[in-house]
Scaffold this active site. Structure first.
Site, PDB file in Angstrom:
ATOM      1  N   GLU A  21       9.392  17.205  14.599  1.00 60.44           N
ATOM      2  CA  GLU A  21       9.759  17.102  13.181  1.00 60.44           C
ATOM      3  C   GLU A  21       8.861  18.038  12.370  1.00 60.44           C
ATOM      4  O   GLU A  21       7.637  17.915  12.397  1.00 60.44           O
ATOM      5  CB  GLU A  21       9.563  15.659  12.710  1.00 60.44           C
ATOM      6  N   LYS A  37       0.851  -1.197   0.000  1.00 64.85           N
ATOM      7  CA  LYS A  37       0.000   0.000   0.000  1.00 64.85           C
ATOM      8  C   LYS A  37       0.887   1.248   0.000  1.00 64.85           C
ATOM      9  O   LYS A  37       1.592   1.517   0.977  1.00 64.85           O
ATOM     10  CB  LYS A  37      -0.879   0.035   1.258  1.00 64.85           C
TER      11      LYS A  37
HETATM   12  P1  NAD Z   1       2.248   8.858   7.365  1.00 58.70           P
HETATM   13  O1  NAD Z   1       2.542   8.182   8.651  1.00 58.70           O
HETATM   14  O2  NAD Z   1       1.196   9.872   7.328  1.00 58.70           O
HETATM   15  O3  NAD Z   1       1.860   7.759   6.249  1.00 58.70           O
HETATM   16  C1  NAD Z   1       2.709   6.659   5.965  1.00 58.70           C
HETATM   17  C2  NAD Z   1       1.866   5.546   5.371  1.00 58.70           C
HETATM   18  O4  NAD Z   1       0.994   5.037   6.387  1.00 58.70           O
HETATM   19  C3  NAD Z   1       0.989   5.995   4.218  1.00 58.70           C
HETATM   20  O5  NAD Z   1       0.936   4.989   3.231  1.00 58.70           O
HETATM   21  C4  NAD Z   1      -0.364   6.152   4.898  1.00 58.70           C
HETATM   22  O6  NAD Z   1      -1.452   6.029   4.009  1.00 58.70           O
HETATM   23  C5  NAD Z   1      -0.330   4.999   5.894  1.00 58.70           C
HETATM   24  N1  NAD Z   1      -1.268   5.131   7.010  1.00 58.70           N
HETATM   25  C6  NAD Z   1      -1.814   6.268   7.511  1.00 58.70           C
HETATM   26  N2  NAD Z   1      -2.645   5.969   8.550  1.00 58.70           N
HETATM   27  C7  NAD Z   1      -2.605   4.627   8.712  1.00 58.70           C
HETATM   28  C8  NAD Z   1      -3.220   3.718   9.618  1.00 58.70           C
HETATM   29  N3  NAD Z   1      -4.040   4.127  10.569  1.00 58.70           N
HETATM   30  N4  NAD Z   1      -2.942   2.403   9.503  1.00 58.70           N
HETATM   31  C9  NAD Z   1      -2.071   1.956   8.563  1.00 58.70           C
HETATM   32  N5  NAD Z   1      -1.473   2.772   7.659  1.00 58.70           N
HETATM   33  C10 NAD Z   1      -1.731   4.084   7.738  1.00 58.70           C
HETATM   34  O7  NAD Z   1       3.649   9.450   6.845  1.00 58.70           O
HETATM   35  P2  NAD Z   1       3.922  10.352   5.563  1.00 58.70           P
HETATM   36  O8  NAD Z   1       3.393  11.723   5.791  1.00 58.70           O
HETATM   37  O9  NAD Z   1       3.513   9.613   4.331  1.00 58.70           O
HETATM   38  O10 NAD Z   1       5.508  10.375   5.554  1.00 58.70           O
HETATM   39  C11 NAD Z   1       6.275  11.309   6.263  1.00 58.70           C
HETATM   40  C12 NAD Z   1       6.857  10.687   7.511  1.00 58.70           C
HETATM   41  O11 NAD Z   1       7.618   9.533   7.160  1.00 58.70           O
HETATM   42  C13 NAD Z   1       7.827  11.600   8.237  1.00 58.70           C
HETATM   43  O12 NAD Z   1       7.625  11.507   9.625  1.00 58.70           O
HETATM   44  C14 NAD Z   1       9.186  11.042   7.856  1.00 58.70           C
HETATM   45  O13 NAD Z   1      10.224  11.334   8.768  1.00 58.70           O
HETATM   46  C15 NAD Z   1       8.894   9.591   7.801  1.00 58.70           C
HETATM   47  N6  NAD Z   1       9.891   8.891   6.995  1.00 58.70           N
HETATM   48  C16 NAD Z   1      10.774   8.097   7.660  1.00 58.70           C
HETATM   49  C17 NAD Z   1      11.775   7.446   6.949  1.00 58.70           C
HETATM   50  C18 NAD Z   1      12.768   6.565   7.655  1.00 58.70           C
HETATM   51  O14 NAD Z   1      13.387   5.728   6.998  1.00 58.70           O
HETATM   52  N7  NAD Z   1      12.943   6.695   8.957  1.00 58.70           N
HETATM   53  C19 NAD Z   1      11.855   7.601   5.552  1.00 58.70           C
HETATM   54  C20 NAD Z   1      10.920   8.431   4.915  1.00 58.70           C
HETATM   55  C21 NAD Z   1       9.941   9.063   5.654  1.00 58.70           C
END
Ligand code: NAD
Length: 493
Positions: free
Chosen positions: A390, A180
């Site tokens: 962040e 997903k």
């Molecule tokens: P997000 O947590 O909003 O979403 C990530 C994924 O989770 C998406 O596919 C989203 O649809 C899904 N999701 C959302 N709610 C969910 C739920 N209740 N259950 C299951 N899945 C759900 O994050 P984002 O805004 O897409 O990405 C940015 C974040 O990702 C930042 O905090 C960034 O630091 C982090 N990030 C971390 C790394 C790493 O390797 N540490 C790399 C890239 C991004």
């Protein structure tokens, strides 16, 4: 918003069929630099679509896990070659869909291909151990086996490379996948899945379902036939999924946010340090987990450092990244932009000193996109909100310290522990930093964002759950189980 009839419709992949969501609903993806540009229409799926994807993955697992592991690696190599041959199209798609500059988009495509090639090789390195037994007649060894069907949930900011390395590791290990992507950038993620399809990958080995995290992501987290879930995203979502998965005892890996320190000591090369602060802090508009968000500089050189940084930041070419020469593009969407602007207001109220930027850009070419001016604050202290949370936008905090010891203390004074870096030619202080920094990876005189796929990648403290690492030789730990074998060749008394 009116949807054009010409906009391409993207579908889910379940088994070998590109299908519409069971809900009959779709959503539109637009260009963050110019929201009038429609990029694609995606499926707004629900739990039902995940159930079907899991059935397809379960069926495919039966033969995929038994395939000769090096043969599995060949599919990954062919998909990598497919992407490399079309790298210009992938770069353009990342520019349009995520708002990355040409250089950042190119770097993501290069990293994707390198990671896939490295991880394809893991299929040939799925080794165990032979271990001497106390019984001289016993042959004992361990072997790795695929954990089963895995769920892969990815963020929007690295929609190709992160999905590519998770899926490649899963496939090398003999797992099948329900993937997903983020709803903000699902199109290039689908291109990755198509690359696998073109290799002749058996039906059901990779399944693709788009839709809201609260439904599709949640269904993946809850499905008892999904034995492991690899997630990259925000801390809030990661912790929520962790609770769901812990209840059913499945395996979970979460790579989450960062608040990465960038320490600058008296003897640092300030030309180098300011260039890297900009690359790490404002590249991809600061929307990287490894972004340089806190520059911790000793007071004796702080004025000189800030003046040089300001001058370079004000010369940055901010604009629509499809235009040649653009160095920084938009942020991903309205919600992100508002959140970033809100952090800027909080920093002002908490007496941070605004050095440059601080606004939304709205005139001329910026009018139809989500542009935030590259922003620097100084006089930031650890008790301030922007020193702790962040921001995920083009905002750098400069924090001024009296000594190396104070720099070390401030560097570690956050809940996160992803990346870090120090600028100095003092070997002793470099080593103290390396040994004491609370981060999953660290650098000396290199940007906080630097990584290569043959090295393990991941965070500690609030950044990571599970203690696993992505890419590198240990990535396979998450996707495999060990089996211990004892054999007595002759079965006689
Ligand atoms: P997000 O947590 O909003 O979403 C990530 C994924 O989770 C998406 O596919 C989203 O649809 C899904 N999701 C959302 N709610 C969910 C739920 N209740 N259950 C299951 N899945 C759900 O994050 P984002 O805004 O897409 O990405 C940015 C974040 O990702 C930042 O905090 C960034 O630091 C982090 N990030 C971390 C790394 C790493 O390797 N540490 C790399 C890239 C991004």
């Amino acid at each position: 918003m009116k949807i054009s009839e010409k906009t391409k419709i993207y579908k889910n992949l379940i088994g070998d069929k590109w299908t519409e969501a069971s809900t009959g609903e779709t959503f539109l993806v637009t260009n963050p630099a110019d929201t009038r540009m429609e990029l694609g229409i995606c499926q707004q799926s629900s739990e039902q679509d995940v159930l079907e994807a899991v059935e397809a993955a379960k069926e495919a697992l039966k033969s995929w896990k038994k395939e000769a592991a090096p043969e599995r690696g060949q599919f990954i190599l062919r998909a990598a070659a497919y992407i490399e041959e079309r790298s210009d199209e992938f770069i353009k798609q990342l520019i349009l869909e995520v708002g990355k500059s040409y250089a950042d988009a190119k770097a993501e495509v290069t990293r994707t291909v390198r990671a896939m090639r490295y991880l394809a090789g893991e299929a040939e390195r799925l080794t165990g151990e032979t271990i001497p037994s106390w019984d001289k007649e016993v042959i004992g060894y361990t072997k790795r086996e695929a954990i089963g069907v895995v769920g892969i949930i990815t963020p929007w900011n690295v929609p190709l490379a992160i999905a590519a390395w998770k899926i490649a590791t899963a496939l090398a290990c003999g797992c099948t996948v329900v993937f997903k992507p983020s709803s903000q950038t699902p199109l290039v993620s689908q291109w990755l899945v198509e690359a696998y399809q073109k290799t002749g990958l058996p039906a059901g080995v990779v399944n693709f379902v788009t839709g809201p995290g609260s439904k599709v992501g949640n269904a993946i987290a809850n499905h008892s036939d999904i034995k492991a879930v690899s997630f990259t995203g925000s801390n809030g979502v990661g912790l929520t999924i962790n609770q769901l998965i812990a209840k059913r005892g499945a395996r979970f890996q979460a790579e989450m946010g960062g608040k990465n320190p960038f320490v600058v000591l008296e003897d640092a090369d300030l030309e180098l340090a300011t260039d890297h602060a900009i690359a790490g802090g404002l590249g991809e508009s600061g929307q990287r987990c490894t972004a340089t968000s806190r520059i911790i500089v000793v007071k004796s050189i702080a004025d000189e450092f800030v003046a040089l940084l300001k001058q370079k930041v004000e010369n940055l070419n901010v604009g629509n990244p499809i235009e040649e020469g653009t160095q920084m593009g938009p942020v991903i969407d309205q919600g992100s932009m508002e959140s970033i602007l809100n952090y800027i207001e909080i920093a002002k109220k908490e007496n941070g000193v605004l050095v440059t930027g601080g606004d939304r850009l709205t005139e001329g070419d910026y009018a139809h996109g989500y542009f935030v001016a590259p922003t620097i604050f100084r006089n930031i202290t650890p008790d301030m909100t922007i020193a702790q949370e962040e921001i995920f936008g083009p905002v750098i905090s400069v924090m001024e310290v009296d000594s190396f010891d104070q720099a070390m203390e401030w560097a570690n004074n956050v809940e996160y522990g992803l990346s870090s870096t120090i600028y100095t030619n003092d070997l002793e202080k470099s080593m103290q930093f390396i040994n004491n920094i609370e981060a999953g990876f660290t650098h000396v005189n290199m940007p906080s964002t630097y990584s290569e796929p043959q090295f393990p990648f991941g965070g500690i403290k609030g950044t990571g759950i599970g203690g696993y690492r992505e890419v590198g030789s240990t990535a396979i730990d998450f996707y495999t189980e060990y089996k211990t074998v004892y054999i007595k060749p002759h079965g006689k008394k």
